[in-house]
Design a protein around this motif. Structure first.
Motif, PDB file in Angstrom:
ATOM      1  N   ASP A  46       0.773  -1.263   0.064  1.00 47.75           N
ATOM      2  CA  ASP A  46       0.095   0.055   0.157  1.00 47.75           C
ATOM      3  C   ASP A  46       0.881   1.357   0.091  1.00 47.75           C
ATOM      4  OD1 ASP A  46       1.056   0.073   2.632  1.00 47.75           O
ATOM      5  OD2 ASP A  46      -0.949   0.073   3.583  1.00 47.75           O
ATOM      6  N   GLY A  47       0.435   2.234   0.357  1.00 51.07           N
ATOM      7  CA  GLY A  47       1.159   3.455   0.317  1.00 51.07           C
ATOM      8  C   GLY A  47       1.671   4.030   1.710  1.00 51.07           C
ATOM      9  N   THR A  48       1.991   3.071   2.644  1.00 52.12           N
ATOM     10  CA  THR A  48       2.634   3.568   3.780  1.00 52.12           C
ATOM     11  C   THR A  48       3.892   4.437   3.660  1.00 52.12           C
ATOM     12  OG1 THR A  48       1.485   1.314   4.845  1.00 52.12           O
ATOM     13  CG2 THR A  48       3.386   2.629   5.984  1.00 52.12           C
ATOM     14  N   ILE A  49       4.784   3.732   2.932  1.00 49.75           N
ATOM     15  CA  ILE A  49       6.199   4.531   2.938  1.00 49.75           C
ATOM     16  C   ILE A  49       5.875   5.781   2.140  1.00 49.75           C
ATOM     17  CG2 ILE A  49       6.925   3.560   0.757  1.00 49.75           C
ATOM     18  CD1 ILE A  49       8.712   3.959   4.231  1.00 49.75           C
ATOM     19  N   THR A  50       5.069   5.874   1.166  1.00 47.16           N
ATOM     20  CA  THR A  50       4.858   7.232   0.597  1.00 47.16           C
ATOM     21  C   THR A  50       4.272   8.241   1.431  1.00 47.16           C
ATOM     22  OG1 THR A  50       4.534   5.981  -1.768  1.00 47.16           O
ATOM     23  CG2 THR A  50       3.446   8.358  -1.392  1.00 47.16           C
ATOM     24  N   ILE A  51       3.330   8.049   2.533  1.00 49.48           N
ATOM     25  CA  ILE A  51       2.752   8.789   3.244  1.00 49.48           C
ATOM     26  C   ILE A  51       3.674   9.178   4.498  1.00 49.48           C
ATOM     27  CG2 ILE A  51       1.272   9.135   5.324  1.00 49.48           C
ATOM     28  CD1 ILE A  51      -0.486   7.324   3.774  1.00 49.48           C
ATOM     29  N   ALA A  52       4.821   8.147   4.940  1.00 41.10           N
ATOM     30  CA  ALA A  52       5.713   8.558   5.831  1.00 41.10           C
ATOM     31  C   ALA A  52       6.898   9.593   5.002  1.00 41.10           C
ATOM     32  CB  ALA A  52       6.568   7.258   6.170  1.00 41.10           C
ATOM     33  N   ASN A  53       7.020   9.220   3.724  1.00 39.92           N
ATOM     34  CA  ASN A  53       8.133  10.183   3.281  1.00 39.92           C
ATOM     35  C   ASN A  53       7.558  11.567   2.861  1.00 39.92           C
ATOM     36  OD1 ASN A  53      10.164   8.382   2.903  1.00 39.92           O
ATOM     37  ND2 ASN A  53       9.246   7.518   0.867  1.00 39.92           N
ATOM     38  N   GLU A  54       6.226  11.894   2.745  1.00 36.29           N
ATOM     39  CA  GLU A  54       5.581  13.043   2.682  1.00 36.29           C
ATOM     40  C   GLU A  54       5.591  13.806   3.821  1.00 36.29           C
ATOM     41  OE1 GLU A  54       1.576  12.281   1.612  1.00 36.29           O
ATOM     42  OE2 GLU A  54       2.033  11.873  -0.475  1.00 36.29           O
ATOM     43  N   ILE A  55       5.368  13.221   5.043  1.00 35.52           N
ATOM     44  CA  ILE A  55       5.478  13.616   6.220  1.00 35.52           C
ATOM     45  C   ILE A  55       7.267  14.179   6.694  1.00 35.52           C
ATOM     46  CG2 ILE A  55       5.275  13.256   8.884  1.00 35.52           C
ATOM     47  CD1 ILE A  55       2.868  11.215   8.073  1.00 35.52           C
ATOM     48  N   LYS A  56       7.834  13.196   6.203  1.00 34.88           N
ATOM     49  CA  LYS A  56       9.336  13.356   6.449  1.00 34.88           C
ATOM     50  C   LYS A  56       9.784  14.917   5.799  1.00 34.88           C
ATOM     51  CE  LYS A  56      12.502  11.031   4.045  1.00 34.88           C
ATOM     52  NZ  LYS A  56      13.423   9.898   3.795  1.00 34.88           N
ATOM     53  N   ASN A  57       9.164  15.038   4.851  1.00 38.00           N
ATOM     54  CA  ASN A  57       9.480  16.284   3.811  1.00 38.00           C
ATOM     55  C   ASN A  57       9.088  17.508   4.852  1.00 38.00           C
ATOM     56  OD1 ASN A  57      10.565  15.207   1.704  1.00 38.00           O
ATOM     57  ND2 ASN A  57       8.722  15.133   0.644  1.00 38.00           N
ATOM     58  N   THR A  58       8.206  17.402   5.810  1.00 42.51           N
ATOM     59  CA  THR A  58       7.491  18.710   6.465  1.00 42.51           C
ATOM     60  C   THR A  58       7.996  18.569   7.938  1.00 42.51           C
ATOM     61  OG1 THR A  58       5.664  17.650   7.128  1.00 42.51           O
ATOM     62  CG2 THR A  58       5.550  18.844   5.186  1.00 42.51           C
ATOM     63  N   LYS A  59       8.172  17.448   8.560  1.00 43.78           N
ATOM     64  CA  LYS A  59       8.672  17.140   9.942  1.00 43.78           C
ATOM     65  C   LYS A  59      10.366  16.581   9.975  1.00 43.78           C
ATOM     66  CE  LYS A  59       4.355  16.307  12.042  1.00 43.78           C
ATOM     67  NZ  LYS A  59       4.319  17.131  13.045  1.00 43.78           N
ATOM     68  N   PRO A  60      11.207  17.550  10.352  1.00 47.20           N
ATOM     69  CA  PRO A  60      12.704  17.062  10.231  1.00 47.20           C
ATOM     70  C   PRO A  60      13.030  15.977  10.980  1.00 47.20           C
ATOM     71  CG  PRO A  60      12.686  19.256  11.314  1.00 47.20           C
ATOM     72  CD  PRO A  60      11.209  18.832  10.702  1.00 47.20           C
ATOM     73  N   ASN A  61      12.037  15.763  12.032  1.00 48.60           N
ATOM     74  CA  ASN A  61      12.423  14.486  13.100  1.00 48.60           C
ATOM     75  C   ASN A  61      11.931  13.352  12.668  1.00 48.60           C
ATOM     76  OD1 ASN A  61       9.752  15.390  13.476  1.00 48.60           O
ATOM     77  ND2 ASN A  61      10.021  14.501  15.678  1.00 48.60           N
ATOM     78  N   VAL A  62      11.343  13.413  11.389  1.00 49.39           N
ATOM     79  CA  VAL A  62      10.739  11.880  10.978  1.00 49.39           C
ATOM     80  C   VAL A  62      11.707  11.357  10.035  1.00 49.39           C
ATOM     81  CG1 VAL A  62       9.012  10.997   9.756  1.00 49.39           C
ATOM     82  CG2 VAL A  62       8.422  12.544  11.705  1.00 49.39           C
ATOM     83  N   ASN A  63      11.915  10.091   9.939  1.00 45.96           N
ATOM     84  CA  ASN A  63      12.989   9.394   9.025  1.00 45.96           C
ATOM     85  C   ASN A  63      12.057   8.318   8.564  1.00 45.96           C
ATOM     86  OD1 ASN A  63      15.099  11.369   8.535  1.00 45.96           O
ATOM     87  ND2 ASN A  63      15.498  10.801  10.621  1.00 45.96           N
ATOM     88  N   SER A  64      12.469   7.775   7.378  1.00 47.65           N
ATOM     89  CA  SER A  64      11.940   6.322   7.029  1.00 47.65           C
ATOM     90  C   SER A  64      12.892   5.590   5.937  1.00 47.65           C
ATOM     91  CB  SER A  64      10.514   6.760   6.175  1.00 47.65           C
ATOM     92  OG  SER A  64      10.923   7.398   4.905  1.00 47.65           O
ATOM     93  N   ILE A  65      12.633   4.406   6.430  1.00 48.73           N
ATOM     94  CA  ILE A  65      13.405   3.533   5.285  1.00 48.73           C
ATOM     95  C   ILE A  65      12.852   2.195   5.077  1.00 48.73           C
ATOM     96  CG2 ILE A  65      15.738   4.014   6.242  1.00 48.73           C
ATOM     97  CD1 ILE A  65      15.829   1.398   7.938  1.00 48.73           C
TER      98      ILE A  65
END
Length: 65
Positions: A46-65
């Motif tokens: 699904d789009g889990t990682i896409t959403i996490a990456n979108e949030i990562k662009n606005t919140k510097p304390n969020v990272n995803s792999i």
């Protein structure tokens, strides 16, 4: 450097990941913690990682792999 890192393992969490990140970040703020949120996605179809990456662009304390 962060005081605390919360690791969120995910698989098919598209419907929940935005709320999870928001709630963890709110706990950091309420407790004056310099915290990082690390989303580790297990190749969700699904789009889990896409959403996490979108949030990562606005919140510097969020990272995803």
């Amino acid at each position: 450097m962060y005081d605390l890192t919360v690791i969120i393992p995910t698989f098919k969490e598209e419907a929940n990941i935005r709320n999870i990140i928001t709630e963890v970040d709110a706990v950091f703020k309420r407790n004056n913690l310099n915290g990082e949120i690390l989303v580790i996605d297990d190749n969700s179809p699904d789009g889990t990682i896409t959403i996490a990456n979108e949030i990562k662009n606005t919140k510097p304390n969020v990272n995803s792999i």
